[in-house]
Design an enzyme around this catalytic site. Structure first.
Site, PDB file in Angstrom:
ATOM      1  N   GLY A 149      -0.889 -55.718  31.120  1.00  0.00           N
ATOM      2  CA  GLY A 149       0.241 -54.796  31.107  1.00  0.00           C
ATOM      3  C   GLY A 149      -0.061 -53.461  30.454  1.00  0.00           C
ATOM      4  O   GLY A 149      -1.216 -53.097  30.234  1.00  0.00           O
ATOM      5  N   LYS A 172      -4.912 -47.645  19.920  1.00  0.00           N
ATOM      6  CA  LYS A 172      -5.410 -48.078  18.614  1.00  0.00           C
ATOM      7  C   LYS A 172      -6.923 -47.872  18.514  1.00  0.00           C
ATOM      8  O   LYS A 172      -7.458 -47.638  17.436  1.00  0.00           O
ATOM      9  CB  LYS A 172      -5.053 -49.533  18.321  1.00  0.00           C
ATOM     10  CG  LYS A 172      -3.820 -49.690  17.467  1.00  0.00           C
ATOM     11  CD  LYS A 172      -2.504 -49.489  18.155  1.00  0.00           C
ATOM     12  CE  LYS A 172      -1.978 -48.104  18.257  1.00  0.00           C
ATOM     13  NZ  LYS A 172      -0.741 -47.978  19.040  1.00  0.00           N
ATOM     14  N   VAL A 191       7.510 -42.357  18.659  1.00  0.00           N
ATOM     15  CA  VAL A 191       6.329 -43.134  18.289  1.00  0.00           C
ATOM     16  C   VAL A 191       5.075 -42.601  19.000  1.00  0.00           C
ATOM     17  O   VAL A 191       4.036 -42.385  18.371  1.00  0.00           O
ATOM     18  CB  VAL A 191       6.558 -44.619  18.646  1.00  0.00           C
ATOM     19  CG1 VAL A 191       5.379 -45.454  18.208  1.00  0.00           C
ATOM     20  CG2 VAL A 191       7.813 -45.116  17.982  1.00  0.00           C
ATOM     21  N   VAL A 222      12.806 -28.312  24.525  1.00  0.00           N
ATOM     22  CA  VAL A 222      11.853 -27.689  25.451  1.00  0.00           C
ATOM     23  C   VAL A 222      12.570 -27.417  26.771  1.00  0.00           C
ATOM     24  O   VAL A 222      13.266 -28.288  27.304  1.00  0.00           O
ATOM     25  CB  VAL A 222      10.627 -28.602  25.648  1.00  0.00           C
ATOM     26  CG1 VAL A 222       9.720 -28.059  26.739  1.00  0.00           C
ATOM     27  CG2 VAL A 222       9.872 -28.742  24.338  1.00  0.00           C
ATOM     28  N   GLY A 244      10.017 -40.621  25.802  1.00  0.00           N
ATOM     29  CA  GLY A 244      10.610 -41.930  26.069  1.00  0.00           C
ATOM     30  C   GLY A 244      10.054 -42.545  27.337  1.00  0.00           C
ATOM     31  O   GLY A 244       9.222 -41.953  28.026  1.00  0.00           O
ATOM     32  N   HIS A 264      -4.658 -59.834  -6.699  1.00  0.00           N
ATOM     33  CA  HIS A 264      -4.870 -58.549  -7.363  1.00  0.00           C
ATOM     34  C   HIS A 264      -6.354 -58.213  -7.345  1.00  0.00           C
ATOM     35  O   HIS A 264      -7.171 -59.081  -7.604  1.00  0.00           O
ATOM     36  CB  HIS A 264      -4.393 -58.614  -8.815  1.00  0.00           C
ATOM     37  CG  HIS A 264      -4.699 -57.354  -9.569  1.00  0.00           C
ATOM     38  ND1 HIS A 264      -3.929 -56.209  -9.439  1.00  0.00           N
ATOM     39  CD2 HIS A 264      -5.710 -57.049 -10.428  1.00  0.00           C
ATOM     40  CE1 HIS A 264      -4.452 -55.253 -10.194  1.00  0.00           C
ATOM     41  NE2 HIS A 264      -5.531 -55.749 -10.805  1.00  0.00           N
TER      42      HIS A 264
END
Ligand code: NAD
Length: 439
Positions: free
Chosen positions: A39, A50, A173, A227, A261, A428
């Site tokens: 997809g 990424k 995004v 725009v 979008g 830690h």
């Protein structure tokens, strides 16, 4: 006519995961797609971006390496190598998806829903008691003069060389991720956003902080600007016209990206088969992803609920009867640094009249963040004043997309801030201590 137990239309994250799981469990599953399995996420979305984000971040870290006492000289981008790496990662993962869906019968072609509730692909006809529609979405474009002079997210991923300058329409995004990525590669980036702040669905404080961080790195933002047109001169340089705070203005860039979008992609024949869509074209579903025709379900981008790959996968599992909590789905934006969120934002809590308090933890107070030179960041939580139950968590900073997982679990289970520090102990030094710092 071929009969199966389940027909899945669309082999993206909404389709392939459940198709494979059901086929492995022994059901006869027909999985239909006209493109590579995986997809948008695998082929034109999450994974390739990424890959670019990782290369871009490597360049940013190399430029900042001197601060850690490491000298690397001038940072050069071999964009051909960047693209090759992206393609080989995608190809490798495609092999993984192909292996995963091997127990399904994969039908290559364009599915349409026939009025009697069967599914056609070319001259083949399939039938099953359950049909899952997971056909996704495609980039939307503004209806403005010169829209054809812009590229969308698919186009950015097909660039063979880096432009000198890039204007991005939309600070959602996609706009923010490409702004960060291209800035890391040394491209002059300007983002033009219609609203007063970037990243509309995120907590405003996080959005503003991310914008400030990217501004410091050299990304320019024009907010509160619509725009209106794009033109090109003889050399191909684009001029973007917009109505800004001071009235009509223009800016120039080699490449203009439209990131305003996405629109639904749905199979043909829905209306004739009694499957309703809303006025924007999204398939209408109930909380269990049932469409208006019994036996038909719609999941992922095509139902317009939440356009996130992992939401699609989770919705598909709900559609097939699994008990998955869809109320606390995290979202992340893979800028450098990342931002991530789960649960209520401040603005949502205010609008809904929810009684809440906020608390913040700064990366600068975290040992691991300081040690690794990633001390610029913030974790903000919203919690109920009486029970201290976690209502929302918002992060901007290194590894936000990983850190949000624990907060998502806490929101989902209705845990309090205190429970986060009593039911488990955090190692830690680690960034995970940030989530457990609200005692
Ligand atoms: P979006 O809806 O997130 O943002 C579009 C932005 O364009 C909005 O801020 C909007 O105000 C702005 N805009 C609209 N008209 C404009 C105009 N005329 N001038 C200037 N700005 C204008 O859309 P997107 O960024 O294209 O992303 C599409 C979908 O894909 C989203 O639902 C997103 O969640 C999903 N996605 C998710 C990820 C992720 O999870 N990391 C990554 C990519 C995409």
């Amino acid at each position: 006519m071929t009969t199966a137990d389940l027909i899945v239309i669309g082999a993206g994250p909404g389709g392939y995961d459940v198709a494979a799981a059901r086929a492995r469990a022994g059901e006869r599953v027909i999985l239909i797609d006209y493109a590579f399995p995986g997809g948008t996420c695998l082929n034109r979305g999450c994974i390739p971006t990424k890959c670019l984000a990782a290369s871009s971040e490597a360049a940013i870290q190399a430029r900042n390496a001197a601060a850690l006492g490491v000298s690397v000289g001038e940072v050069m981008i071999d964009y051909t190598a960047v693209v090759h790496r992206m393609e080989s990662v995608v190809e490798g993962l495609r092999d993984g998806v192909r292996a995963l869906i091997a127990p399904c019968t994969f039908v290559y072609g364009q599915a349409r829903i026939l009025p009697d509730g069967t599914v056609g692909v070319g001259d083949q006809v399939f039938t099953a008691p359950k049909v899952l529609i997971a056909t996704g979405s495609a980039p939307a474009a503004l209806n403005i003069p010169g829209a054809d002079l812009t590229i969308n997210s698919d186009g950015v991923l097909q660039l063979e060389e880096l432009p000198r300058s890039m204007a991005i329409i939309g600070a959602g995004v996609i706009g923010m991720e490409f702004a960060s990525i291209m800035n890391g590669f040394g491209v002059e980036v300007t983002v033009i956003e219609y609203l007063k702040e970037v990243l509309p669905p995120f907590d405003k404080e996080i959005s503003k902080r991310l914008r400030t961080m990217l501004t410091r790195r050299g990304v320019k933002f024009v907010l509160d600007a619509a725009v209106t047109a794009v033109t090109a001169d003889n050399e191909g340089v684009r001029t973007v016209s917009y109505d800004g705070k001071k009235g009509p203005e223009t800016l120039q860039a080699d490449t203009v990206v439209m990131a305003v979008g996405r629109r639904p992609v749905v199979p043909e024949g829905l209306a004739e088969a009694g499957i309703e869509t809303d006025r924007r074209g999204y398939i209408v579903t109930d909380a269990r992803m049932r469409t208006t025709r019994p036996g038909f379900y719609a999941v992922g981008d095509c139902n317009g609920r939440l356009q996130l790959a992992h939401a699609a996968t989770a919705q598909a599992r709900v559609a097939l009867g699994e008990d998955v909590n869809l109320d606390a789905i995290p979202a992340a934006v893979f800028t450098c640094p990342e931002a991530a969120m789960v649960g209520l934002t401040t603005e949502q809590a205010q609008a809904q009249g929810v009684n809440f308090r906020t608390a913040k933890a700064l990366y600068s107070a975290n040992g691991k963040a300081q040690a690794s030179g990633q001390a610029d960041g913030l974790v903000k939580v919203l919690y109920a004043p009486d029970t201290r139950r976690l209502l929302g968590c918002h992060i901007v900073g290194a590894h936000a997309s990983d850190l949000i997982a624990e907060a998502a679990l806490a929101v989902s289970l209705g845990l309090s801030l205190d429970a986060l520090t009593t039911i488990t102990v955090h190692s830690h030094p680690s960034l995970s201590e940030l989530i457990a710092s609200f005692r």
